[in-house]
Design a protein around this motif. Structure first.
Motif, PDB file in Angstrom:
ATOM      1  N   ASP A   1     -28.292  27.691 -13.040  1.00  0.00           N
ATOM      2  CA  ASP A   1     -29.448  28.407 -13.587  1.00  0.00           C
ATOM      3  C   ASP A   1     -30.705  27.547 -13.569  1.00  0.00           C
ATOM      4  OD1 ASP A   1     -27.968  30.675 -14.086  1.00  0.00           O
ATOM      5  OD2 ASP A   1     -27.557  30.173 -16.190  1.00  0.00           O
ATOM      6  N   ASN A   2     -30.554  26.268 -13.913  1.00  0.00           N
ATOM      7  CA  ASN A   2     -31.715  25.392 -14.048  1.00  0.00           C
ATOM      8  C   ASN A   2     -32.186  24.790 -12.731  1.00  0.00           C
ATOM      9  OD1 ASN A   2     -32.277  25.414 -16.943  1.00  0.00           O
ATOM     10  ND2 ASN A   2     -30.271  24.472 -17.183  1.00  0.00           N
ATOM     11  N   SER A   3     -31.322  24.736 -11.733  1.00  0.00           N
ATOM     12  CA  SER A   3     -31.696  24.138 -10.449  1.00  0.00           C
ATOM     13  C   SER A   3     -32.112  25.176  -9.416  1.00  0.00           C
ATOM     14  CB  SER A   3     -30.528  23.318  -9.885  1.00  0.00           C
ATOM     15  OG  SER A   3     -29.428  24.173  -9.541  1.00  0.00           O
ATOM     16  N   GLY A   4     -31.693  26.431  -9.631  1.00  0.00           N
ATOM     17  CA  GLY A   4     -32.009  27.472  -8.657  1.00  0.00           C
ATOM     18  C   GLY A   4     -31.015  27.549  -7.513  1.00  0.00           C
ATOM     19  N   TYR A   5     -29.957  26.751  -7.577  1.00  0.00           N
ATOM     20  CA  TYR A   5     -28.919  26.794  -6.538  1.00  0.00           C
ATOM     21  C   TYR A   5     -27.888  27.861  -6.924  1.00  0.00           C
ATOM     22  CZ  TYR A   5     -30.501  22.552  -4.169  1.00  0.00           C
ATOM     23  OH  TYR A   5     -31.234  21.649  -3.455  1.00  0.00           O
ATOM     24  N   PRO A   6     -27.404  28.644  -5.964  1.00  0.00           N
ATOM     25  CA  PRO A   6     -26.402  29.665  -6.296  1.00  0.00           C
ATOM     26  C   PRO A   6     -25.115  29.018  -6.796  1.00  0.00           C
ATOM     27  CG  PRO A   6     -26.544  29.393  -3.925  1.00  0.00           C
ATOM     28  CD  PRO A   6     -27.686  28.600  -4.510  1.00  0.00           C
TER      29      PRO A   6
ATOM     30  N   HIS B   1     -25.499  33.551  -1.340  1.00  0.00           N
ATOM     31  CA  HIS B   1     -24.212  33.508  -2.029  1.00  0.00           C
ATOM     32  C   HIS B   1     -23.035  33.351  -1.070  1.00  0.00           C
ATOM     33  CE1 HIS B   1     -25.667  34.175  -6.108  1.00  0.00           C
ATOM     34  NE2 HIS B   1     -26.613  34.920  -5.549  1.00  0.00           N
ATOM     35  N   GLU B   2     -23.127  33.902   0.131  1.00  0.00           N
ATOM     36  CA  GLU B   2     -22.031  33.734   1.090  1.00  0.00           C
ATOM     37  C   GLU B   2     -22.008  32.327   1.673  1.00  0.00           C
ATOM     38  OE1 GLU B   2     -21.226  38.259   2.755  1.00  0.00           O
ATOM     39  OE2 GLU B   2     -21.719  36.638   4.144  1.00  0.00           O
ATOM     40  N   LEU B   3     -23.195  31.757   1.867  1.00  0.00           N
ATOM     41  CA  LEU B   3     -23.274  30.422   2.466  1.00  0.00           C
ATOM     42  C   LEU B   3     -23.351  29.325   1.410  1.00  0.00           C
ATOM     43  CD1 LEU B   3     -25.755  31.238   5.387  1.00  0.00           C
ATOM     44  CD2 LEU B   3     -23.257  30.993   5.523  1.00  0.00           C
ATOM     45  N   GLY B   4     -23.567  29.691   0.157  1.00  0.00           N
ATOM     46  CA  GLY B   4     -23.596  28.707  -0.919  1.00  0.00           C
ATOM     47  C   GLY B   4     -24.738  27.721  -0.790  1.00  0.00           C
ATOM     48  N   ILE B   5     -25.929  28.226  -0.492  1.00  0.00           N
ATOM     49  CA  ILE B   5     -27.070  27.341  -0.289  1.00  0.00           C
ATOM     50  C   ILE B   5     -28.352  28.076  -0.686  1.00  0.00           C
ATOM     51  CG2 ILE B   5     -27.257  28.069   2.120  1.00  0.00           C
ATOM     52  CD1 ILE B   5     -28.190  24.603   0.716  1.00  0.00           C
ATOM     53  N   ARG B   6     -29.312  27.383  -1.229  1.00  0.00           N
ATOM     54  CA  ARG B   6     -30.599  28.004  -1.548  1.00  0.00           C
ATOM     55  C   ARG B   6     -31.225  28.590  -0.295  1.00  0.00           C
ATOM     56  NH1 ARG B   6     -34.223  23.696  -4.540  1.00  0.00           N
ATOM     57  NH2 ARG B   6     -35.801  25.239  -4.026  1.00  0.00           N
ATOM     58  N   PHE B   7     -31.805  29.761  -0.436  1.00  0.00           N
ATOM     59  CA  PHE B   7     -32.421  30.427   0.706  1.00  0.00           C
ATOM     60  C   PHE B   7     -33.553  29.589   1.298  1.00  0.00           C
ATOM     61  CE2 PHE B   7     -35.402  33.548   2.590  1.00  0.00           C
ATOM     62  CZ  PHE B   7     -34.544  34.074   3.555  1.00  0.00           C
ATOM     63  N   GLY B   8     -34.207  28.795   0.440  1.00  0.00           N
ATOM     64  CA  GLY B   8     -35.288  27.947   0.934  1.00  0.00           C
ATOM     65  C   GLY B   8     -34.858  27.028   2.059  1.00  0.00           C
ATOM     66  N   TYR B   9     -33.618  26.518   1.993  1.00  0.00           N
ATOM     67  CA  TYR B   9     -33.123  25.654   3.073  1.00  0.00           C
ATOM     68  C   TYR B   9     -32.934  26.460   4.358  1.00  0.00           C
ATOM     69  CZ  TYR B   9     -32.456  21.555   0.144  1.00  0.00           C
ATOM     70  OH  TYR B   9     -32.683  20.463  -0.653  1.00  0.00           O
ATOM     71  N   LEU B  10     -32.349  27.634   4.239  1.00  0.00           N
ATOM     72  CA  LEU B  10     -32.162  28.481   5.419  1.00  0.00           C
ATOM     73  C   LEU B  10     -33.503  28.814   6.053  1.00  0.00           C
ATOM     74  CD1 LEU B  10     -29.473  30.981   4.041  1.00  0.00           C
ATOM     75  CD2 LEU B  10     -29.079  28.935   5.430  1.00  0.00           C
TER      76      LEU B  10
ATOM     77  N   SER C   1     -39.937  41.366   0.419  1.00  0.00           N
ATOM     78  CA  SER C   1     -41.083  40.457   0.339  1.00  0.00           C
ATOM     79  C   SER C   1     -42.360  41.226   0.616  1.00  0.00           C
ATOM     80  CB  SER C   1     -40.948  39.324   1.365  1.00  0.00           C
ATOM     81  OG  SER C   1     -39.815  38.546   1.092  1.00  0.00           O
ATOM     82  N   GLU C   2     -43.365  41.052  -0.222  1.00  0.00           N
ATOM     83  CA  GLU C   2     -44.627  41.746  -0.012  1.00  0.00           C
ATOM     84  C   GLU C   2     -45.361  41.157   1.185  1.00  0.00           C
ATOM     85  OE1 GLU C   2     -47.005  41.785  -3.455  1.00  0.00           O
ATOM     86  OE2 GLU C   2     -45.451  42.611  -4.767  1.00  0.00           O
ATOM     87  N   LEU C   3     -45.781  42.032   2.062  1.00  0.00           N
ATOM     88  CA  LEU C   3     -46.562  41.639   3.235  1.00  0.00           C
ATOM     89  C   LEU C   3     -45.862  40.569   4.056  1.00  0.00           C
ATOM     90  CD1 LEU C   3     -50.130  41.483   1.610  1.00  0.00           C
ATOM     91  CD2 LEU C   3     -49.085  43.373   2.855  1.00  0.00           C
ATOM     92  N   GLY C   4     -44.522  40.640   4.114  1.00  0.00           N
ATOM     93  CA  GLY C   4     -43.795  39.676   4.931  1.00  0.00           C
ATOM     94  C   GLY C   4     -43.884  38.259   4.418  1.00  0.00           C
ATOM     95  N   TYR C   5     -43.951  38.091   3.126  1.00  0.00           N
ATOM     96  CA  TYR C   5     -44.024  36.751   2.516  1.00  0.00           C
ATOM     97  C   TYR C   5     -42.854  35.892   2.960  1.00  0.00           C
ATOM     98  CZ  TYR C   5     -43.570  33.121  -1.035  1.00  0.00           C
ATOM     99  OH  TYR C   5     -43.404  31.924  -1.677  1.00  0.00           O
ATOM    100  N   ARG C   6     -43.135  34.706   3.452  1.00  0.00           N
ATOM    101  CA  ARG C   6     -42.087  33.795   3.887  1.00  0.00           C
ATOM    102  C   ARG C   6     -41.686  32.923   2.703  1.00  0.00           C
ATOM    103  NH1 ARG C   6     -41.382  33.837   9.351  1.00  0.00           N
ATOM    104  NH2 ARG C   6     -42.974  34.943  10.521  1.00  0.00           N
ATOM    105  N   ALA C   7     -40.403  32.951   2.396  1.00  0.00           N
ATOM    106  CA  ALA C   7     -39.923  32.392   1.121  1.00  0.00           C
ATOM    107  C   ALA C   7     -39.596  30.915   1.196  1.00  0.00           C
ATOM    108  CB  ALA C   7     -38.709  33.174   0.637  1.00  0.00           C
ATOM    109  N   ARG C   8     -40.585  30.076   1.258  1.00  0.00           N
ATOM    110  CA  ARG C   8     -40.347  28.628   1.242  1.00  0.00           C
ATOM    111  C   ARG C   8     -40.319  28.179  -0.208  1.00  0.00           C
ATOM    112  NH1 ARG C   8     -40.305  26.393   6.072  1.00  0.00           N
ATOM    113  NH2 ARG C   8     -41.200  27.525   7.815  1.00  0.00           N
ATOM    114  N   ARG C   9     -39.156  27.746  -0.649  1.00  0.00           N
ATOM    115  CA  ARG C   9     -38.959  27.505  -2.082  1.00  0.00           C
ATOM    116  C   ARG C   9     -38.839  26.026  -2.417  1.00  0.00           C
ATOM    117  NH1 ARG C   9     -34.394  32.124  -3.315  1.00  0.00           N
ATOM    118  NH2 ARG C   9     -35.634  33.933  -2.751  1.00  0.00           N
ATOM    119  N   PHE C  10     -39.676  25.223  -1.873  1.00  0.00           N
ATOM    120  CA  PHE C  10     -39.611  23.804  -2.184  1.00  0.00           C
ATOM    121  C   PHE C  10     -40.910  23.379  -2.873  1.00  0.00           C
ATOM    122  CE2 PHE C  10     -36.628  24.130   1.372  1.00  0.00           C
ATOM    123  CZ  PHE C  10     -35.504  23.596   0.771  1.00  0.00           C
TER     124      PHE C  10
END
Length: 375
Positions: A54-59, A345-354, A366-375
């Motif tokens: 919960d606190n790290s954002g990792y699944p 959840h299937e790959l067990g990794i934050r989407f930001g890495y993918l 995602s609004e207007l094709g927002y690219r989800a870079r989560r770092f």
């Protein structure tokens, strides 16, 4: 109880470059308690992993994965006396995740290796000559269905056609501008994964340096599959020689570089071949076309013009596509949007890495094709 892996906490610490105290805080336990848990002196409750998640954002699945991090000495990341342990750990951790995700996707989609030829040509004798490296670079071109002569039009695509995942690593592109990394690429020659992986630094580096880095890592995959030299600097020298031979074959080098070549002549060669002027000069010297005095003179001219830091002629950077295409096929819809929740959840990794590894993914919703870079 769920099958949580204690090593995942260490992996998280390395990826995020945080302390054990940070992990303890995220998990809602004291540092002494976490130490006892990691030392197998105390059983870890499921709630610890749930709170860290919960606190790290990792699944939560990240903490159930069985990712093994190869020892730093097995990776080809060039480290020096200035390289920090934190830097090495972060790169090794992220690279191991990339390799694991690529192998997991290969299994899910029944993708078989196309790089078996590397095993066939990889040398097994400890000592190899310059002529051996030239021959192996020529063989690599042959197995990769590249012409025997002329420039490689796209190094990245050539690697990907062989089933080698080429991906930028977040750890190789630090947010801190003051951080000086020792190398631009990393791979694991001992890997037996269906999809081999090459990680590289994604920043403002020129396209010529980017191409050379990828050819250099291919050299490691071939030259050091079965050979581990005592001196790491010698492995680097061999990989450099391979990259030069792969990007500009021997006959081409002898035709285009002459003993009296002028520095200005290298400008056209760089534009045509996608190789830096510095690397072309080194190629001429390695081939014994340029004398040591001529090599030194050209490098002095390079420095005097300020070209050691920034060379003229821009070589366009190559964009990897393979991992993006695989993720799109497995988790995308007809409009190109990725189901990030399922992928995470299937790959067990934050989407930001993918997102980073694939060079940009667009999440569903995602609004207007927002690219989800989560770092």
């Amino acid at each position: 109880m769920n099958s949580f892996n204690l090593e995942s906490l260490i992996l998280l610490q390395q990826l995020e470059k945080v302390t054990k105290n940070d992990i303890a805080t995220w998990g809602g336990v004291s540092l002494p308690t976490l130490s006892k848990i990691l030392n197998r002196q105390k059983e870890a409750p499921d709630s610890l992993f749930e709170r860290v998640s919960d606190n790290s954002g990792y699944p939560l699945e990240f903490f159930q994965r069985d990712t093994s991090i190869p020892p730093a000495y097995e990776l080809t990341y060039r480290h020096t006396s200035r390289t920090t342990i934190q830097e090495l750990n972060a790169i090794a951790a992220e690279y191991s995740l990339l390799s694991d995700v690529a192998d997991t996707l290969a299994g899910k989609m029944n993708i078989k290796s196309k790089a078996g030829w590397i095993d066939q040509i990889a040398p097994k004798t400890e000592s190899i000559t310059h002529a051996d490296i030239e021959r192996l670079a020529s063989l690599a071109r042959q197995y990769m269905n590249l012409p025997a002569h002329g420039a490689v039009s796209n190094v990245t695509r050539a690697l990907e056609r062989c089933g080698i995942v080429v991906a930028p690593l977040h750890a190789l592109t630090p947010d801190d501008a003051d951080t000086k990394l020792s190398s631009d690429g990393v791979t694991h020659p001992l890997s037996n994964d269906e999809l081999l992986s090459i990680g590289f630094k994604e920043d403002s580096n020129a396209g010529d340096r980017d191409r050379f880095t990828k050819a250099h890592e291919l050299g490691h995959l071939i030259l050091h599959k079965y050979r581990r030299l005592e001196r790491y600097s010698e492995m680097e020298r061999e990989a450099h020689a391979f990259a030069g031979a792969f990007l500009m074959p021997e006959d081409d080098a002898k035709t285009l570089i002459n003993p009296n070549i002028m520095l200005s002549d290298f400008l056209q060669l760089k534009a045509s071949w996608g190789i830096s002027i510095a690397a072309l000069i080194s190629r001429g010297y390695d081939m014994n076309i340029l004398s040591r005095d001529r090599w030194r003179s050209l490098y002095m001219q390079l420095s005097a013009r300020g070209w050691r830091k920034t060379e003229p002629i821009t070589v366009v950077k190559e964009k990897p596509l393979l991992l993006q295409q695989i993720l799109q096929k497995e988790y995308g819809d007809k409009n190109g949007f990725i189901d990030s929740f399922t992928a995470e959840h299937e790959l067990g990794i934050r989407f930001g890495y993918l997102d980073v590894w694939a060079g940009g993914l667009i999440e569903q919703g995602s609004e207007l094709g927002y690219r989800a870079r989560r770092f």
